[in-house]
Design a protein around this motif. Structure first.
Motif, short mmCIF file in Angstrom:
data_model
loop_
_atom_site.label_atom_id
_atom_site.label_comp_id
_atom_site.label_asym_id
_atom_site.label_seq_id
_atom_site.Cartn_x
_atom_site.Cartn_y
_atom_site.Cartn_z
N MET A 16 38.65 31.62 -18.11
CA MET A 16 38.56 33.26 -17.75
C MET A 16 40.04 33.14 -19.51
O MET A 16 39.91 34.21 -20.40
N GLY A 17 40.95 32.93 -18.93
CA GLY A 17 42.14 32.73 -20.48
C GLY A 17 41.35 33.29 -21.83
O GLY A 17 41.18 33.47 -22.76
N TYR A 18 40.21 32.35 -21.85
CA TYR A 18 39.90 31.77 -23.58
C TYR A 18 39.44 32.98 -24.16
O TYR A 18 39.56 33.93 -25.07
N PRO A 19 38.02 33.86 -22.80
CA PRO A 19 37.95 34.92 -24.04
C PRO A 19 38.28 36.58 -23.76
O PRO A 19 38.72 37.65 -24.57
N MET A 20 39.41 36.65 -22.63
CA MET A 20 41.18 37.75 -22.02
C MET A 20 41.70 37.02 -23.60
O MET A 20 41.90 38.26 -24.58
N ALA A 21 41.94 36.37 -24.04
CA ALA A 21 42.91 36.31 -25.07
C ALA A 21 42.06 36.58 -26.66
O ALA A 21 42.74 37.05 -27.34
N GLY A 22 40.85 36.07 -26.92
CA GLY A 22 40.06 36.25 -27.32
C GLY A 22 39.97 38.21 -27.86
O GLY A 22 40.20 38.51 -29.04
N HIS A 23 39.72 38.27 -26.69
CA HIS A 23 39.75 40.38 -26.56
C HIS A 23 40.78 40.76 -27.00
O HIS A 23 40.94 42.04 -28.25
N LEU A 24 41.87 40.15 -27.25
CA LEU A 24 43.22 40.91 -27.35
C LEU A 24 43.70 40.37 -28.83
O LEU A 24 43.95 41.00 -29.80
N ALA A 25 42.55 39.32 -29.68
CA ALA A 25 42.81 39.16 -31.02
C ALA A 25 42.27 40.14 -31.64
O ALA A 25 42.42 40.58 -32.53
N ARG A 26 40.72 40.41 -30.90
CA ARG A 26 39.89 41.23 -31.39
C ARG A 26 40.88 42.24 -31.83
O ARG A 26 39.94 43.14 -32.87
N ALA A 27 41.55 42.83 -31.13
CA ALA A 27 41.89 44.39 -30.57
C ALA A 27 43.15 44.42 -32.09
O ALA A 27 44.02 45.61 -32.62
N GLY A 28 43.76 42.78 -32.77
CA GLY A 28 44.42 43.95 -33.96
C GLY A 28 45.68 42.55 -33.14
O GLY A 28 46.77 43.07 -34.43
N LEU A 29 46.05 42.80 -32.06
CA LEU A 29 47.45 41.93 -31.78
C LEU A 29 47.60 40.58 -32.65
O LEU A 29 46.56 39.83 -32.81
#
Length: 296
Positions: A16-29
């Motif tokens: 779960m955490g791996y893709p969730m964190a990935g979405h945040l990186a893609r959002a520019g954080l």
């Protein structure tokens, strides 16, 4: 995106955490990650950027928002209030969000520890499974103050389709318990229906095609019937984790004097699946249990 939050830490890079964190990186954080298995954190940074750190404390240092997604109550304690836990690296005015499905007691415990340090806290368990995490379509049930929720919601919405404040601290975990209680009964009902159809000599797929259009339809039916019919369970949400969650539900129910007879029964059925060697099978493997009983 909430401009006040530009740097986040994500603790726990499982399915779960791996893709969730990935979405945040893609959002520019700017995303700082920690995982118990360092190789997983290194792989994540190789895919998404950001930085990986040796301890939760190191990952949390400098982050305005710290997100946790690990296994159970003890795991959460270890990465938050334990030695080198995230709280020891967080600054006054920052915010901790726990996505782990855990007890309401733990939520209150963490809230108290955060308040001592002038840190906000939200318990925010999720539903939607690995597919929901990868697609950014999770349901997130939150407990905490309106002010803390307002700060976190724009970030959580990067991987949450429905992000809802349910009430005070602990309300998110209590809502997740309702979620798991409902799923337990649904999956058992679907397993029994497919088993009945098979025993009656019906075309199971055709049966699902018909009844899924009516009142019997559900997420479980739509997303799990094909693998159930094919007797495939090496995927999805593991029985071991479901039993952990149902144990939390049943303990809370005893305190509330709420009666959960079906939940208790399905929990026992999952115990049978574990004995069959299916602790890592998807929760829909209740059908395999029925098929095994039918061959005796």
């Amino acid at each position: 995106m909430n401009q006040e939050i530009s740097t986040v830490a994500f603790i726990g890079l499982g399915v779960m955490g791996y893709p969730m964190a990935g979405h945040l990186a893609r959002a520019g954080l700017a995303v700082r990650v920690y995982n118990r298995t360092a190789a997983k954190a290194e792989a994540w940074v190789g895919e998404y950027g950001g930085s990986h750190h040796a301890t939760p404390r190191d990952a949390a240092a400098g982050a305005e928002l710290v997100l946790v997604c690990v296994g159970n109550d003890d795991d959460v304690r270890q990465v938050t209030t334990g030695e080198n836990g995230a709280l020891s690296g967080m600054s006054s005015g920052s915010l901790l969000v726990d996505h782990t499905t855990a007890s309401a007691d733990l939520a209150e415990e963490l809230d108290a520890a955060c308040r001592e340090r002038d840190i906000g806290f939200i318990d925010a368990p999720v539903s939607g499974g690995q597919q929901g995490a990868e697609n950014g379509a999770l349901t997130i049930m939150c407990g905490g103050s309106e002010a803390d929720f307002a700060r976190a919601e724009p970030v959580l919405s990067r991987y949450g389709r429905a992000v809802t404040l349910m009430g005070a601290v602990g309300s998110g975990q209590l809502t997740k318990m309702v979620n798991q209680i409902c799923i337990a009964g649904l999956v058992q009902g679907l397993a029994e229906g497919l088993h009945f159809a098979e025993q009656a000599g019906l075309d199971q797929q055709r049966v699902v095609d018909v009844i899924s259009q009516g009142a019997a339809g559900s997420w479980q039916m739509q997303n799990r019937h094909k693998t159930m019919i094919a007797d495939e369970y090496e995927h999805g949400f593991a029985v071991n984790w479901m039993r952990k969650d149902l144990g939390i539900c049943l303990e809370q129910a005893r305190r509330l004097q709420a009666r959960l007879p079906v939940t208790a029964l399905v929990d026992q059925f999952y115990g049978d699946v574990q004995i069959m060697g299916g602790g890592r099978w998807d929760t829909s493997s209740l059908l395999r249990r029925l098929r095994a009983l039918g061959t005796r």
